[in-house]
Design a protein around this motif. Structure first.
Motif, PDB file in Angstrom:
ATOM      1  N   ILE A   1       3.839   6.800  -2.973  1.00 55.40           N
ATOM      2  CA  ILE A   1       4.434   5.464  -3.026  1.00 55.40           C
ATOM      3  C   ILE A   1       4.880   5.113  -4.447  1.00 55.40           C
ATOM      4  O   ILE A   1       5.834   4.353  -4.629  1.00 55.40           O
ATOM      5  CB  ILE A   1       3.480   4.390  -2.458  1.00 55.40           C
ATOM      6  CG1 ILE A   1       2.211   4.254  -3.302  1.00 55.40           C
ATOM      7  CG2 ILE A   1       3.123   4.688  -1.020  1.00 55.40           C
ATOM      8  CD1 ILE A   1       1.342   3.085  -2.871  1.00 55.40           C
ATOM      9  N   ARG A   2       4.200   5.669  -5.436  1.00 53.79           N
ATOM     10  CA  ARG A   2       4.670   5.455  -6.815  1.00 53.79           C
ATOM     11  C   ARG A   2       6.018   6.117  -7.045  1.00 53.79           C
ATOM     12  O   ARG A   2       6.918   5.533  -7.661  1.00 53.79           O
ATOM     13  CB  ARG A   2       3.651   6.021  -7.813  1.00 53.79           C
ATOM     14  CG  ARG A   2       2.417   5.172  -8.019  1.00 53.79           C
ATOM     15  CD  ARG A   2       1.394   5.892  -8.880  1.00 53.79           C
ATOM     16  NE  ARG A   2       1.947   6.211 -10.193  1.00 53.79           N
ATOM     17  CZ  ARG A   2       1.833   5.438 -11.266  1.00 53.79           C
ATOM     18  NH1 ARG A   2       1.174   4.292 -11.178  1.00 53.79           N
ATOM     19  NH2 ARG A   2       2.349   5.786 -12.416  1.00 53.79           N
ATOM     20  N   ASN A   3       6.164   7.328  -6.548  1.00 56.23           N
ATOM     21  CA  ASN A   3       7.386   8.091  -6.791  1.00 56.23           C
ATOM     22  C   ASN A   3       8.554   7.647  -5.927  1.00 56.23           C
ATOM     23  O   ASN A   3       9.714   7.871  -6.268  1.00 56.23           O
ATOM     24  CB  ASN A   3       7.127   9.576  -6.577  1.00 56.23           C
ATOM     25  CG  ASN A   3       6.124  10.147  -7.563  1.00 56.23           C
ATOM     26  OD1 ASN A   3       5.964   9.626  -8.671  1.00 56.23           O
ATOM     27  ND2 ASN A   3       5.435  11.216  -7.181  1.00 56.23           N
ATOM     28  N   SER A   4       8.259   7.029  -4.793  1.00 58.20           N
ATOM     29  CA  SER A   4       9.342   6.623  -3.887  1.00 58.20           C
ATOM     30  C   SER A   4      10.168   5.478  -4.456  1.00 58.20           C
ATOM     31  O   SER A   4      11.360   5.346  -4.144  1.00 58.20           O
ATOM     32  CB  SER A   4       8.764   6.197  -2.533  1.00 58.20           C
ATOM     33  OG  SER A   4       8.061   4.970  -2.647  1.00 58.20           O
ATOM     34  N   GLY A   5       9.544   4.634  -5.263  1.00 60.09           N
ATOM     35  CA  GLY A   5      10.247   3.491  -5.832  1.00 60.09           C
ATOM     36  C   GLY A   5      10.398   2.316  -4.879  1.00 60.09           C
ATOM     37  O   GLY A   5      10.932   1.274  -5.261  1.00 60.09           O
ATOM     38  N   LYS A   6       9.921   2.459  -3.646  1.00 55.07           N
ATOM     39  CA  LYS A   6      10.067   1.370  -2.675  1.00 55.07           C
ATOM     40  C   LYS A   6       9.049   0.256  -2.912  1.00 55.07           C
ATOM     41  O   LYS A   6       9.318  -0.896  -2.596  1.00 55.07           O
ATOM     42  CB  LYS A   6       9.926   1.925  -1.255  1.00 55.07           C
ATOM     43  CG  LYS A   6      11.050   2.871  -0.849  1.00 55.07           C
ATOM     44  CD  LYS A   6      10.861   3.371   0.577  1.00 55.07           C
ATOM     45  CE  LYS A   6      11.996   4.299   0.968  1.00 55.07           C
ATOM     46  NZ  LYS A   6      11.830   4.814   2.359  1.00 55.07           N
ATOM     47  N   VAL A   7       7.892   0.622  -3.417  1.00 53.74           N
ATOM     48  CA  VAL A   7       6.880  -0.380  -3.766  1.00 53.74           C
ATOM     49  C   VAL A   7       6.988  -0.621  -5.267  1.00 53.74           C
ATOM     50  O   VAL A   7       6.673   0.259  -6.067  1.00 53.74           O
ATOM     51  CB  VAL A   7       5.465   0.090  -3.391  1.00 53.74           C
ATOM     52  CG1 VAL A   7       4.438  -0.967  -3.770  1.00 53.74           C
ATOM     53  CG2 VAL A   7       5.385   0.396  -1.898  1.00 53.74           C
ATOM     54  N   LYS A   8       7.426  -1.819  -5.639  1.00 53.30           N
ATOM     55  CA  LYS A   8       7.707  -2.100  -7.045  1.00 53.30           C
ATOM     56  C   LYS A   8       6.468  -2.512  -7.823  1.00 53.30           C
ATOM     57  O   LYS A   8       6.394  -2.291  -9.030  1.00 53.30           O
ATOM     58  CB  LYS A   8       8.768  -3.201  -7.148  1.00 53.30           C
ATOM     59  CG  LYS A   8      10.043  -2.914  -6.389  1.00 53.30           C
ATOM     60  CD  LYS A   8      10.738  -1.669  -6.900  1.00 53.30           C
ATOM     61  CE  LYS A   8      12.047  -1.422  -6.171  1.00 53.30           C
ATOM     62  NZ  LYS A   8      12.716  -0.180  -6.636  1.00 53.30           N
ATOM     63  N   ALA A   9       5.513  -3.145  -7.141  1.00 53.39           N
ATOM     64  CA  ALA A   9       4.328  -3.643  -7.833  1.00 53.39           C
ATOM     65  C   ALA A   9       3.242  -3.924  -6.808  1.00 53.39           C
ATOM     66  O   ALA A   9       3.514  -4.095  -5.616  1.00 53.39           O
ATOM     67  CB  ALA A   9       4.648  -4.908  -8.618  1.00 53.39           C
ATOM     68  N   GLY A  10       2.005  -3.961  -7.275  1.00 54.88           N
ATOM     69  CA  GLY A  10       0.882  -4.279  -6.395  1.00 54.88           C
ATOM     70  C   GLY A  10      -0.308  -3.399  -6.685  1.00 54.88           C
ATOM     71  O   GLY A  10      -0.293  -2.564  -7.596  1.00 54.88           O
ATOM     72  N   GLY A  11      -1.360  -3.595  -5.908  1.00 56.10           N
ATOM     73  CA  GLY A  11      -2.559  -2.800  -6.094  1.00 56.10           C
ATOM     74  C   GLY A  11      -3.492  -2.964  -4.917  1.00 56.10           C
ATOM     75  O   GLY A  11      -3.333  -3.860  -4.083  1.00 56.10           O
ATOM     76  N   SER A  12      -4.483  -2.087  -4.826  1.00 59.49           N
ATOM     77  CA  SER A  12      -5.457  -2.175  -3.734  1.00 59.49           C
ATOM     78  C   SER A  12      -6.677  -1.328  -4.050  1.00 59.49           C
ATOM     79  O   SER A  12      -6.636  -0.416  -4.878  1.00 59.49           O
ATOM     80  CB  SER A  12      -4.849  -1.698  -2.409  1.00 59.49           C
ATOM     81  OG  SER A  12      -4.735  -0.282  -2.386  1.00 59.49           O
ATOM     82  N   THR A  13      -7.758  -1.638  -3.357  1.00 61.54           N
ATOM     83  CA  THR A  13      -8.905  -0.741  -3.295  1.00 61.54           C
ATOM     84  C   THR A  13      -8.674   0.186  -2.109  1.00 61.54           C
ATOM     85  O   THR A  13      -7.745   0.000  -1.329  1.00 61.54           O
ATOM     86  CB  THR A  13     -10.213  -1.532  -3.101  1.00 61.54           C
ATOM     87  OG1 THR A  13     -10.191  -2.161  -1.812  1.00 61.54           O
ATOM     88  CG2 THR A  13     -10.358  -2.606  -4.169  1.00 61.54           C
ATOM     89  N   ALA A  14      -9.533   1.185  -1.933  1.00 65.70           N
ATOM     90  CA  ALA A  14      -9.377   2.106  -0.807  1.00 65.70           C
ATOM     91  C   ALA A  14     -10.704   2.793  -0.514  1.00 65.70           C
ATOM     92  O   ALA A  14     -11.430   3.183  -1.432  1.00 65.70           O
ATOM     93  CB  ALA A  14      -8.304   3.161  -1.113  1.00 65.70           C
ATOM     94  N   CYS A  15     -11.012   2.922   0.758  1.00 68.97           N
ATOM     95  CA  CYS A  15     -12.175   3.673   1.205  1.00 68.97           C
ATOM     96  C   CYS A  15     -11.700   4.612   2.307  1.00 68.97           C
ATOM     97  O   CYS A  15     -11.302   4.159   3.384  1.00 68.97           O
ATOM     98  CB  CYS A  15     -13.260   2.736   1.712  1.00 68.97           C
ATOM     99  SG  CYS A  15     -14.804   3.567   2.144  1.00 68.97           S
TER     100      CYS A  15
END
Length: 423
Positions: free
Chosen positions: A212-226
């Motif tokens: 998702i970083r390399n795709s460029g479609k998501v410009k900003a944001g963040g999350s946790t993950a399990c």
């Protein structure tokens, strides 16, 4: 999930703001939730094949009474021939449930706001900033599953906080078609996480994050993950980054409970995509950029047994229900369904092997319902309030309104074509 991003921006704008005022501000956002609306919302999903990538096709419910869905994924692992080596067959029944918090404030735009990736928005579940996935791994005996909790503070600066978390879940669901569960050690000069090739959950998390970083479609944001991968031989591997987490319930007890990762109170570890403009703004005002990596996740391996209940959940559950609350609900549901039985003499609880387990959907729904009710209770202090009082020395009472997601997995073991009676 309140985010460090919001904290940093508020401190930058109002240097004299106190922790107490911050908590009061949060409470005002959700002071009057609508109590008569349906407690849990579910989606209907199907596993599909698209361009050689398996994933979840999720459609929003058409009515308020949308039914739960259950995915049953059969796995098998054949041991060596001989009387001493039995053939172990594991089957995993998985069901999610969720509830999105009410949002009364409109995101305030600023000059650095970025547009959300709306390409898949119409097919996403209405789970707010939480997301989830589960899928069978390509040509293997394993199933992958996980919960992702988006950082809600991005909404305050005009960024759709749901975009990062849902995109990360979608990427992991699709990447299961490409993931290899080969546990042999391999080297990769292009990636510093050499050990990831022997740990499939970390493979998924790392690959999806980079995708998702390399795709460029998501410009900003963040999350946790399990994220977890349950194998056909009953082994569960898990990678947990941040304050979501998972439980393993066994024979009426908590067999395992993950430990949250936080930088400090209410500031969990998190994956992020941070625009350069925000990095520069935080540098000017002394704000912090939380940009943790998949390799920072806590890794663990567990041997599952017939009758185990595995719960993956976001902090909407963990901040409102004590572990003992979760255990009580699991025990009540498993016993009422006949999945677990109580010994009349000793009072011990053990797994029943008489039939295929049922009720995974009702257990997921009940956990979310209990967490939601606790989140809007203004009088009974939940885990979040207890920690806020202890660590921040603020008067925070009641529950914590938040997005709530629970992903429940039942573990079945069959030997010689019959369910294992007693392990």
């Amino acid at each position: 999930m309140p985010a460090p991003t919001r904290f940093s921006l508020l401190v930058a704008a109002y240097p004299t703001i106190t922790a107490a005022l911050l908590f009061a501000f949060r409470r005002l956002q959700y002071q009057y939730p609508i109590l008569d609306r349906i407690i849990t919302h579910q989606t209907q999903a199907r596993l599909f094949q698209h361009n050689a990538a398996a994933g979840l096709a999720i459609t929003a419910p058409t009515t308020n009474a949308a039914a739960q869905y259950t995915a049953q994924i059969s796995q098998s692992a054949t041991g060596a021939s001989g009387a001493s080596m039995a053939t172990n067959n594991f089957q995993y029944s998985i069901s999610p449930s969720y509830h999105a918090k009410d949002r009364h404030l409109v995101a305030r735009k600023y000059s650095g706001s970025v547009a959300a990736n709306s390409g898949k928005r119409t097919t996403r579940p209405a789970s707010g900033e939480d997301s989830f996935f589960f899928n069978k791994i390509r040509e293997s005996e394993s199933v992958a599953l996980g919960v992702i909790d988006g950082v809600g503070g991005w909404n305050e600066i005009g960024v759709d906080a749901t975009d990062f978390s849902h995109s990360l879940a979608e990427a992991m669901a699709e990447l299961t078609a490409k993931l290899s569960t080969d546990t042999s050690a391999k080297s990769d000069e292009s990636n510093s996480i050499v050990s990831k090739f022997s740990f499939p959950p970390l493979v998924l998390l790392d690959a999806a994050y980079n995708a998702i970083r390399n795709s460029g479609k998501v410009k900003a944001g963040g999350s946790t993950a399990c994220v977890g991968v349950a194998h056909g031989n009953g082994t569960l591997q898990a990678a947990n980054l941040g304050d979501s987490g998972f439980f393993i319930f066994r024979d009426g007890k908590i067999h395992y409970m993950s430990i949250p990762q936080t930088h400090y109170f209410n500031a969990p570890y998190q994956l992020a995509i941070i625009p350069q403009k925000i990095i520069e703004q935080n540098a000017r005002y002394g704000g912090k950029n939380f940009d943790d990596k998949p390799s920072d996740a806590n890794l663990s391996t567990h041997k599952l047994k017939h009758g185990d209940v595995v719960l993956f959940c976001t902090d909407g559950v963990l901040d409102n229900l004590l572990p003992s609350d979760c255990l009580r609900i699991v025990n009540e549901e498993m016993i009422s369904q006949g999945n677990w039985i109580v010994d009349r003499r000793s009072g011990d609880i053990q797994a029943s092997g008489e039939r295929q387990y049922s009720g995974v959907d009702s257990l997921a729904k009940r956990l979310v319902s209990a967490a939601f009710k606790a989140s809007i209770d203004p009088k009974t202090d939940g885990p979040f309030a207890i920690e806020a009082q202890r660590q921040m020395k603020v008067l925070y009472k009641g529950g914590k309104p938040d997005d709530i997601t629970a992903l429940v997995m039942f573990v079945h073991q069959h030997i010689g074509g019959k369910t294992q009676e007693k392990l």
